[in-house]
Design an enzyme around this catalytic site. Structure first.
Site, PDB file in Angstrom:
ATOM      1  N   GLY A  76      25.249  12.935   6.267  1.00  6.73           N
ATOM      2  CA  GLY A  76      26.254  13.993   6.279  1.00  6.73           C
ATOM      3  C   GLY A  76      25.726  15.236   5.578  1.00  6.73           C
ATOM      4  O   GLY A  76      24.903  15.143   4.680  1.00  6.73           O
ATOM      5  N   ASP A 122      41.652  17.889  -2.971  1.00  6.95           N
ATOM      6  CA  ASP A 122      40.992  18.146  -1.694  1.00  6.95           C
ATOM      7  C   ASP A 122      41.247  16.980  -0.733  1.00  6.95           C
ATOM      8  O   ASP A 122      40.323  16.421  -0.158  1.00  6.95           O
ATOM      9  CB  ASP A 122      39.505  18.408  -1.896  1.00  6.95           C
ATOM     10  CG  ASP A 122      38.900  19.235  -0.759  1.00  6.95           C
ATOM     11  OD1 ASP A 122      39.682  19.766   0.059  1.00  6.95           O
ATOM     12  OD2 ASP A 122      37.669  19.338  -0.687  1.00  6.95           O
TER      13      ASP A 122
END
Ligand SMILES: *[C@@H]1O[C@H](CO)[C@@H](O)[C@H](O)[C@H]1NC(C)=O
Length: 598
Positions: free
Chosen positions: A281, A402
């Protein structure tokens, strides 16, 4: 002392130990009872290696070493030995096969009493092996042996221990120092070890207390032990110096006290030297690598954040936070195992979660991996449970800050694991929310957060609400400047056709009642007025059907929404670094917070 090992080999031993830390606070690193093929531990290293292993032979089956460690410092492969004050069984490796916080069972109960190994007080230990189980029991000297062992571990030691094996102890010091004493010991390969005469045992010398007067034999014993200790210390200091010289990692003082710090060398090896092919990622200033720790063989995700401006001050605070977050444990959270700093790189080590992020499963599913309703509903419940833990069940209130689909990882059993606590700040229960910079991701930021920068559990609930709508509809929270998921769902709801927003990839296996519940709950949670949003505890009750979701009649309060979204999009763009929206992060702090010098 050599002991002969027949095919059905067993042993029993008991001893009294005392660990006296140096006057300056906490000591280290502990002592271990060992079975080993030789009286020498060649090349053994101090500190976490306890004078038994070294980084090269650690974990090698050719060691033929069995040890029970009484460890007072956590830190060796930090994630594994999570509690500083622990007892563990080690086979050929400093990574414990099993380890428990030092404690003993109170007789006839399931309750445990903690025992501080390095209190300086005398502690009796029993290690018993009958060919099937290794039992380890500890307790203070003034109580009888607890009937239930601290550790009862099923194992056949025969494959690990050689036919002739030496029995003894090893201890080590390092940056932290303690004096380690064995005050009495008995051992038997044939039935229970002889009972020790406790009254005849010496006290461990302590700095504060006046020494009681000993008889000559005891003085002799102490003198002998002291000599051994001095010799050991001498050897260990040499090791330490040697290590210091060859060590490429120059650590600052504060870094040494952090139990969750990993060695750069291990991470480098784990990720094959941060090879491109190991990247799973990328996002912002960070890349996430898949790795396999060389010492334990465990799979981890390593997030490498390259800082542009490094600030030690900020890093210190950040590390303090990690040390704290490293203690969070919940089945729906991604466990942050530790961190490592190397020049301008900050590395964060997480559990490796095989199925990637919810974001990729929703928007970029591989062939045949479209999430069905059962799975989605289970994921929703998992995220809710994780957030409830952060908000209400841990010792501090943790505001995630988040919550979004790319921060939800899906494990092998398709359960949700919430990651990326980097933006989280810790608050003491009951104190006011501090005002800080707006952090978060476009589309998930609560209006009041955009207005006053106050992140709270309620702004997490807002983001969770948006996430619910996203999971059911299969649409991103903000697609363009004109598409806002929440508004869109409200529109359909007002037309009385809320089920029309359902993801077209969901087939008829949906449970309509559940879909409806989740959609309405999503709207509740993402209500612009924080006081209308339910708490995570309530949300979990709604999801479990324990409580009925009240209906919101007053949709008018959403009317000012256009202005609001426009306003907080503006806020976002003024924080140009806060654009982790597309990142496929596998957890960890976003580069944003690092660059702000946290
Ligand atoms: C180890 O503990 C278990 C559980 O308490 C017990 O059943 C077993 O007999 C013990 N074995 C030894 C060798 O003490």
């Amino acid at each position: 002392m050599p002991g002969d090992k027949s095919s059905s080999f067993s042993f029993s031993t008991t001893f009294v130990l005392a660990i006296v830390p140096s006057s300056s606070g906490r000591g280290g690193y502990g002592l271990a009872f060992t079975l080993s093929p030789s009286k020498q531990f060649h090349g053994a290293v101090a500190e976490h290696y306890m004078g038994i292993f070294n980084p090269e032979n650690d974990g090698s089956p050719s060691n033929h070493i069995f040890a029970v460690e009484f460890d007072t410092v956590n830190g060796h492969n930090e994630g594994a030995d999570s509690d500083g004050n622990h007892v563990g069984i080690n086979i050929n490796s400093m990574d414990s096969t099993v380890s428990r916080p030092a404690a003993y069972f109170i007789d006839n109960t399931e309750e445990m009493e903690e025992l501080v190994l390095e209190s300086g007080d005398r502690i009796q230990a029993w290690i018993e092996y009958d060919g099937n189980f290794v039992n380890v029991t500890i307790c203070p000297l003034n109580i009888n042996k607890p009937s239930k062992p601290l550790i009862s571990y099923p194992i056949d030691l025969a494959p690990f221990v050689q036919n002739t094996t030496y029995v003894g102890f090893s201890a080590s010091t390092g940056v932290k120092t303690s004096s380690h004493f064995i005050l009495g010991w008995s051992f038997s390969t044939n039935g229970t070890a002889p009972v020790l005469d406790i009254s005849a045992l010496p006290m461990a010398p302590s700095k504060e207390k006046n020494r009681p007067s000993y008889d000559h034999r005891v003085i002799g014993l102490i003198a002998a032990l002291s000599t051994v200790t001095v010799l050991l210390l001498g050897i260990l200091i040499c090791f330490t110096l040697y290590k210091r010289n060859v060590k490429s990692e120059n650590l600052e003082d504060w870094e040494l006290d952090c139990p969750h710090r990993f060695r750069y060398k291990d991470l480098h090896a784990a990720t094959k030297g941060f090879k491109q092919s190991e990247i799973i990622g990328v996002g912002g200033f960070a890349a996430v690598y898949k790795g396999v720790l060389p010492t334990t063989g465990t799979e981890v995700a390593v997030k490498k954040i390259t800082q542009t401006q490094s600030s030690i001050q900020g890093l210190r605070e950040f590390v303090a936070e990690i040390e704290s977050l490293g203690r969070l444990r919940h089945k729906n959270l991604v466990y942050l195992q530790g961190w490592c700093k190397k020049k301008n790189d900050l590395l964060l080590i997480y559990d490796y979660i095989p199925n990637g992020s919810l974001y990729s499963l929703l928007f970029d599913p591989k062939q045949g991996s479209v999430l069905n309703w059962r799975q989605r509903f289970n994921i929703i419940k998992g995220i809710a449970a994780g957030l409830l833990y952060l908000h209400e069940e841990w010792e501090l209130v943790v505001v995630h800050r988040d919550v979004k689909s790319s921060n939800v990882l899906i494990d092998a059993d398709m359960n949700a694991r919430l990651g990326d606590f980097g933006l989280a700040r810790l608050y003491d229960h009951g104190t006011d929310w501090h005002t800080t910079n707006v952090v978060g991701t476009i589309g998930y930021i609560a209006p009041e957060l955009a207005r006053n920068g106050q992140a709270s559990t309620s702004s997490d609930v807002f983001a969770f609400g948006v996430l619910l709508l996203e999971i059911v509809s299969g649409r991103k929270p903000v697609d363009s400047r004109n598409f806002f998921l929440v508004d869109w769902v409200i529109e359909w709801h007002q037309k009385g056709r809320i089920l029309d927003v359902m993801d077209t990839k969901l087939n008829s296996s949906c449970v309509v009642e559940e879909v409806k519940l989740v959609l309405l709950l999503g709207l509740h949670c993402s209500h612009p007025k924080p006081e209308i949003r339910p708490s995570m505890r309530r949300i979990v009750r709604y999801l479990n059907g324990d409580e009925h979701l009240p209906s919101i009649d007053n949709w008018d309060s959403f009317d000012s929404r256009d202005g609001m979204y426009a306003m907080f999009l503006e806020t976002i763009s003024s924080h140009s670094t806060t654009k982790s929206y597309r990142s496929s992060s596998t957890g960890g702090i976003s580069s944003t917070s690092m660059n702000r010098g946290r």
